[in-house]
Design a protein around this motif. Structure first.
Motif, PDB file in Angstrom:
ATOM      1  N   SER A 193       1.109  -1.388  -0.007  1.00  0.00           N
ATOM      2  CA  SER A 193      -0.159   0.134  -0.045  1.00  0.00           C
ATOM      3  C   SER A 193       0.501   0.995   0.022  1.00  0.00           C
ATOM      4  O   SER A 193       0.454   2.409  -0.563  1.00  0.00           O
ATOM      5  CB  SER A 193      -0.578  -0.100   1.262  1.00  0.00           C
ATOM      6  OG  SER A 193      -0.261  -0.161   2.852  1.00  0.00           O
ATOM      7  N   GLY A 200       1.401   4.107  -3.309  1.00  0.00           N
ATOM      8  CA  GLY A 200       0.410   5.279  -3.005  1.00  0.00           C
ATOM      9  C   GLY A 200       1.732   5.868  -2.007  1.00  0.00           C
ATOM     10  O   GLY A 200       0.397   7.409  -1.422  1.00  0.00           O
ATOM     11  N   ASP A 244     -12.041   1.715  -4.712  1.00  0.00           N
ATOM     12  CA  ASP A 244     -11.243   1.963  -5.255  1.00  0.00           C
ATOM     13  C   ASP A 244     -12.972   3.502  -5.551  1.00  0.00           C
ATOM     14  O   ASP A 244     -11.932   4.055  -6.637  1.00  0.00           O
ATOM     15  CB  ASP A 244     -13.065   0.661  -5.881  1.00  0.00           C
ATOM     16  CG  ASP A 244     -12.052  -0.432  -6.565  1.00  0.00           C
ATOM     17  OD1 ASP A 244     -10.842  -0.519  -5.879  1.00  0.00           O
ATOM     18  OD2 ASP A 244     -12.387  -0.989  -7.186  1.00  0.00           O
ATOM     19  N   ARG A 247      -9.604   5.570  -4.747  1.00  0.00           N
ATOM     20  CA  ARG A 247      -7.877   4.740  -5.566  1.00  0.00           C
ATOM     21  C   ARG A 247      -7.730   6.147  -6.388  1.00  0.00           C
ATOM     22  O   ARG A 247      -8.669   6.402  -7.420  1.00  0.00           O
ATOM     23  CB  ARG A 247      -8.397   3.620  -6.022  1.00  0.00           C
ATOM     24  CG  ARG A 247      -8.381   2.668  -4.734  1.00  0.00           C
ATOM     25  CD  ARG A 247      -7.038   2.165  -4.463  1.00  0.00           C
ATOM     26  NE  ARG A 247      -6.981   1.176  -3.230  1.00  0.00           N
ATOM     27  CZ  ARG A 247      -5.884   0.573  -2.234  1.00  0.00           C
ATOM     28  NH1 ARG A 247      -4.985   1.571  -2.726  1.00  0.00           N
ATOM     29  NH2 ARG A 247      -5.987  -0.310  -1.939  1.00  0.00           N
ATOM     30  N   PRO A 260      -6.114  -2.077  -7.884  1.00  0.00           N
ATOM     31  CA  PRO A 260      -6.422  -0.455  -7.783  1.00  0.00           C
ATOM     32  C   PRO A 260      -4.487  -0.336  -7.391  1.00  0.00           C
ATOM     33  O   PRO A 260      -4.224  -1.122  -6.154  1.00  0.00           O
ATOM     34  CB  PRO A 260      -7.502  -0.141  -6.995  1.00  0.00           C
ATOM     35  CG  PRO A 260      -7.573  -2.055  -6.187  1.00  0.00           C
ATOM     36  CD  PRO A 260      -6.612  -2.922  -7.258  1.00  0.00           C
ATOM     37  N   ARG A 261      -4.709   1.047  -7.359  1.00  0.00           N
ATOM     38  CA  ARG A 261      -3.495   1.375  -7.085  1.00  0.00           C
ATOM     39  C   ARG A 261      -3.363   2.948  -6.729  1.00  0.00           C
ATOM     40  O   ARG A 261      -4.788   3.569  -7.101  1.00  0.00           O
ATOM     41  CB  ARG A 261      -1.968   1.285  -7.486  1.00  0.00           C
ATOM     42  CG  ARG A 261      -2.215   1.941  -8.831  1.00  0.00           C
ATOM     43  CD  ARG A 261      -0.885   1.108  -9.716  1.00  0.00           C
ATOM     44  NE  ARG A 261      -0.774   2.113 -11.150  1.00  0.00           N
ATOM     45  CZ  ARG A 261      -1.341   1.491 -11.852  1.00  0.00           C
ATOM     46  NH1 ARG A 261      -1.553   0.294 -12.258  1.00  0.00           N
ATOM     47  NH2 ARG A 261      -1.326   2.067 -13.451  1.00  0.00           N
ATOM     48  N   PHE A 270      -3.264   6.929  -4.386  1.00  0.00           N
ATOM     49  CA  PHE A 270      -4.946   7.561  -3.947  1.00  0.00           C
ATOM     50  C   PHE A 270      -5.024   8.981  -4.638  1.00  0.00           C
ATOM     51  O   PHE A 270      -4.292   9.028  -4.465  1.00  0.00           O
ATOM     52  CB  PHE A 270      -4.043   7.602  -1.851  1.00  0.00           C
ATOM     53  CG  PHE A 270      -3.638   6.571  -0.995  1.00  0.00           C
ATOM     54  CD1 PHE A 270      -4.930   6.205  -0.468  1.00  0.00           C
ATOM     55  CD2 PHE A 270      -2.866   5.887  -1.449  1.00  0.00           C
ATOM     56  CE1 PHE A 270      -4.457   4.634   0.282  1.00  0.00           C
ATOM     57  CE2 PHE A 270      -2.049   4.618  -0.558  1.00  0.00           C
ATOM     58  CZ  PHE A 270      -3.592   4.154  -0.109  1.00  0.00           C
TER      59      PHE A 270
END
Length: 798
Positions: free
Chosen positions: A577, A581, A643, A646, A659-660, A662
């Protein structure tokens, strides 16, 4: 089994020969095992790992039971009290609950387990011949295990036990083989029925009023409870069945390693303080018959994750369903009858006597009632005058798991492992990942999965606006089907289970089967196997780690795995994470140095921003920034579907990388960081606090995290110090093994040590190793065991 007056001989560092007859064989540590006698040898190497050597399965179980009792007598004694339905007898109905159970649930727990004993559930399963029932070898081993445990208890005496938890306690008593089988049966159902035991034990119909104004079916007290539970939502039952289990597992084939030898990584994630989820490390040897090393769950007599000379395997928690909740349509005016295929069917009632210790210490018997249906036990939650819920567990008739693991321990290659699983079909709720000396790897979900078709799921799943997600229990069309090659009805057989063989790798981090190797997706499975391609961050990170090691871009040297780089990968403490992000959040807080918290307060986040910018995105004990990141990330997850905040949402065409990131302009993202900083101030913690200062076991700093870490660990500073509300979860038994032509080379790490006894030197000795990323070199050959300067040998003659 013959019982025994025997000689107990303890030596240290020296290897004493056992009495031998004219025929003898040599085992670990240079021991000579008498062919004509009944001797068992327990050789303990560094960190207290026992190596059990015996000439038969009776003796092997005897030695294992004795060794386990030396380390964890209280844990098994306590579990047996629960399984015998005697917690209320010894602790009172509202007294100390069993591990993993709801506080104050002793009466409900005792009702359920006493009902199991009165019904003879486990005895009936034991009456079956193999493969449905235990093999002769396994029956002998379990008898031996109980006898060995009892031998330790007899030799030591309850009043002289080393663990203050149960020293001198009346509930510590000899056990029987039935107790051990009851442990096994409970382990098999721990992802479905076991978390719902209080709900089943407390199930009572709501009160109804007859024409003359009298209450029926339940007392006023029961009605109060029924009313309180009648408003259950999906969360109530889902929470009860969401057992804390997980894992990472890799099997690396000859095309993924630098040496061309296959390797296996085991990394199960389980609660650290719950006895039936703790793992115990052991080697079990009968020369010429069995020689297996690894770990098994407390109270079970075998290795369940491990290796022998030519084969290694691990397990991860299967994402498939292993039970179904059914909604029963109740008959009008009768909440203890339900409608099935247009017919009214009375619920089965079983009266259960439970002995309860009162506040004055006196014992009394309370009569309780268990309710069951065609679909299984009825639950207290959600039982109204129109609807009740029942749980059907795919492992309700499974006592075959130990057959499977014993056969796997004997298997010499992947073909024999697969044959063992197909023959006994006993793996209850896990995937299997394995490799052998051919350099091949294998993945399967051979667990017990309900035979429900996609058409059934679509037609039978009821709306869950006012209750748990459940199947329609008013029609047998929604009941489980079966396969011709399934040993028991109601589950999918081996021919329908997901399987994959590769020479590069198979890997799993509790994701569905589809992407255990993205180059060969497993498709076309029934929906109950959960083929959702949406991978979570940990699964994506694991696949990234393998890909980067294979091409040498992870900073660990030349491409390809060695056992050393496999260990380094495991404890690299990467955080996906943050890798995908963290820079988004740093950009956000630099652009917005003051953010609005949930309560409307303006929060200065400049220092937090600096901390995150300097952080190396790792979860090492000395990392500064991971604690803040975990707090922020988990607050954000609690705030809504990921999602929607994201930077790059989930794309089915890119399941491995989305997803990736922020979206730093999303108010929820900004609010989560402000709330995290606010929480740190309230706790008087600096935002750059080291991870090891707030995550500990027995005062020892722990690495790992719960925010997209591969090395999953969740703990508080009080974990392992006896504080009832403080627990830990995550990495437990770590194992890396390379299957070389000259034998296995393995390293292990049991993160909480061999003993649950806080007074034992093996309570947290390996926790210190885990804290500093050190491993234990496994000793499994006679020379390796004999060469350990810390060797302690116990010789038992039976």
């Amino acid at each position: 089994m013959a019982a025994v007056a025997a000689v107990l001989c303890l030596t240290s560092a020296t290897v004493a020969l056992l009495p031998a007859s004219s025929s003898a064989v040599t085992g670990p540590g240079g021991t000579t095992v008498a062919e004509g006698g009944h001797t068992v040898r327990i050789s303990r190497t560094e960190y207290g790992v026992p190596h059990i050597l015996a000439r038969d399965f009776d003796g092997l179980g005897y030695g294992y039971g004795y060794a386990f009792a030396q380390d964890n007598v209280c844990e098994l004694a306590d579990h047996v009290v629960t399984l015998r339905g005697e917690r209320s007898r010894f602790f009172g109905s509202d007294g100390e609950p069993g591990e993993g159970e709801v506080q104050g649930s002793n009466l409900a727990s005792d009702t359920y387990y006493s009902g199991q004993l009165h019904a003879g559930t486990v005895r009936q399963l034991l009456a079956n011949k193999a493969p449905l029932g235990p093999t002769t070898e396994l029956r002998r081993m379990v008898e031996g295990y109980a006898a060995g445990y009892n031998r330790y208890l007899r030799d030591t005496g309850v009043d002289h036990l080393p663990d203050p938890t149960c020293k001198g306690q009346p509930w510590v008593r000899p056990i029987t083989a039935l107790d051990v089988w009851s442990v096994v049966y409970d382990v098999n159902r721990v992802t479905a029925t076991v978390p719902l035991v209080p709900d089943i034990g407390d199930a009572k119909p709501p009160t109804t009023t007859s024409a003359d104004g009298k209450e029926t079916e339940a007392s006023s007290a029961a009605a109060t409870l029924a009313t309180a539970t009648a408003t259950a939502t999906a969360t109530d039952i889902a929470t009860a069945t969401a057992t804390d289990i997980g894992s990472n597992g890799w099997a690396l084939g000859r095309d993924a390693t630098r040496t061309g030898n296959a390797m296996v990584l085991a990394n199960p994630h389980l609660p650290w303080a719950v006895g039936y989820f703790r793992l115990y490390q052991v080697q079990l040897t009968i020369p010429g018959v069995l020689d297996v090393s690894g770990a098994g769950l407390y109270g079970t007599p075998l290795v369940e994750i491990g290796h022998n000379r030519t084969l290694a395997w691990t397990h991860t928690a299967s994402d498939a369903e292993h039970a179904s909740v059914y909604a029963l349509k109740l008959a009008p005016g009768d909440p203890t009858s339900y409608v099935l295929d247009g017919r009214t069917v009375p619920m089965e009632r079983r009266s259960v006597p439970v002995t309860v210790r009162g506040a004055d210490g006196k014992l009394k018997t309370v009569e309780r009632t268990l309710y069951s249906s065609y679909f299984g036990p009825v639950l207290s939650s959600g039982w109204t005058t129109t609807t009740a819920y029942a749980i059907r567990d795919a492992n309700a008739d499974n006592l075959r798991s130990m057959n499977t693991w014993l056969a796997m321990g004997k298997a010499q290659n992947l073909g024999q492992l697969r044959a063992a699983q197909d023959e006994f079909q006993g793996v209850p709720w896990t995937y299997t990942l394995a490799a052998d000396t051919s350099g091949g790897t294998y993945f399967t979900d051979s667990s017990a999965v309900p035979h429900l078709t996609d058409a059934q799921l679509a037609h039978c799943t009821l709306p869950n606006d006012e209750g748990p997600t459940a199947l329609d229990g008013s029609t047998s069309a929604c009941a489980w089907g079966s396969d011709p090659d399934a040993l028991v009805p109601g589950v999918y057989g081996p021919s329908r289970q997901p399987k994959l063989s590769r020479t590069d790798y198979v890997a799993n981090s509790n994701n569905g089967p589809q992407y255990v190797n993205p180059e060969a997706p497993i498709t076309g499975l029934p929906g109950v196997y959960d083929t959702d391609p949406h991978l979570d961050g940990r699964a994506q990170l694991g696949l990234d780690m393998i890909a980067q090691r294979r091409d040498g871009t992870d900073g660990l040297g030349a491409p390809g795995f060695t056992e050393s780089t496999l260990r380094d990968s495991m404890l690299g403490n990467r955080v996906r994470s943050a890798e995908t992000g963290r820079d988004d959040i740093v950009g956000m807080c630099r652009a917005h140095p003051s953010l609005t918290a949930t309560d409307g307060t303006q929060v200065d986040v400049r220092q937090a921003c600096t901390t995150l910018a300097r952080w190396d995105t790792r979860a090492d004990t000395t990392s500064r920034g991971i604690v803040l990141w975990s707090t922020f990330y988990n607050r954000l997850l609690d705030g809504g579907p990921p999602d929607t905040w994201r930077r790059v949402p989930y794309d089915p065409a890119q399941p491995l990388t989305t997803p990736r990131g922020f979206n730093g302009e999303d108010p929820r993202v900004q609010r989560a960081l402000a709330d995290a900083v606010q929480e740190f101030a309230a706790r008087d913690l600096p935002v750059d606090v080291e991870l090891g200062a707030v995550q500990k076991w027995d005062g020892i700093p722990l690495p790992g995290c719960d925010a997209g870490c591969f090395d999953v660990v969740e703990a508080s500073p009080e974990s392992g110090t006896g504080t009832p509300t403080a627990g830990a979860f995550g990495a437990t038994f770590l194992m890396t093994v390379e299957l070389t032509p000259d034998g296995p080379r393995a390293h292990t790490l049991l993160t909480y040590g061999q003993s649950a006894n806080p007074a034992s030197p093996h309570f947290s000795d390996q926790t210190r190793l885990f804290s500093s990323k050190q491993w234990v070199m496994e000793r499994s050959t006679p020379a390796e065991i004999a060469g350990d300067p810390a060797l302690e040998v116990t010789t038992l003659r039976r």
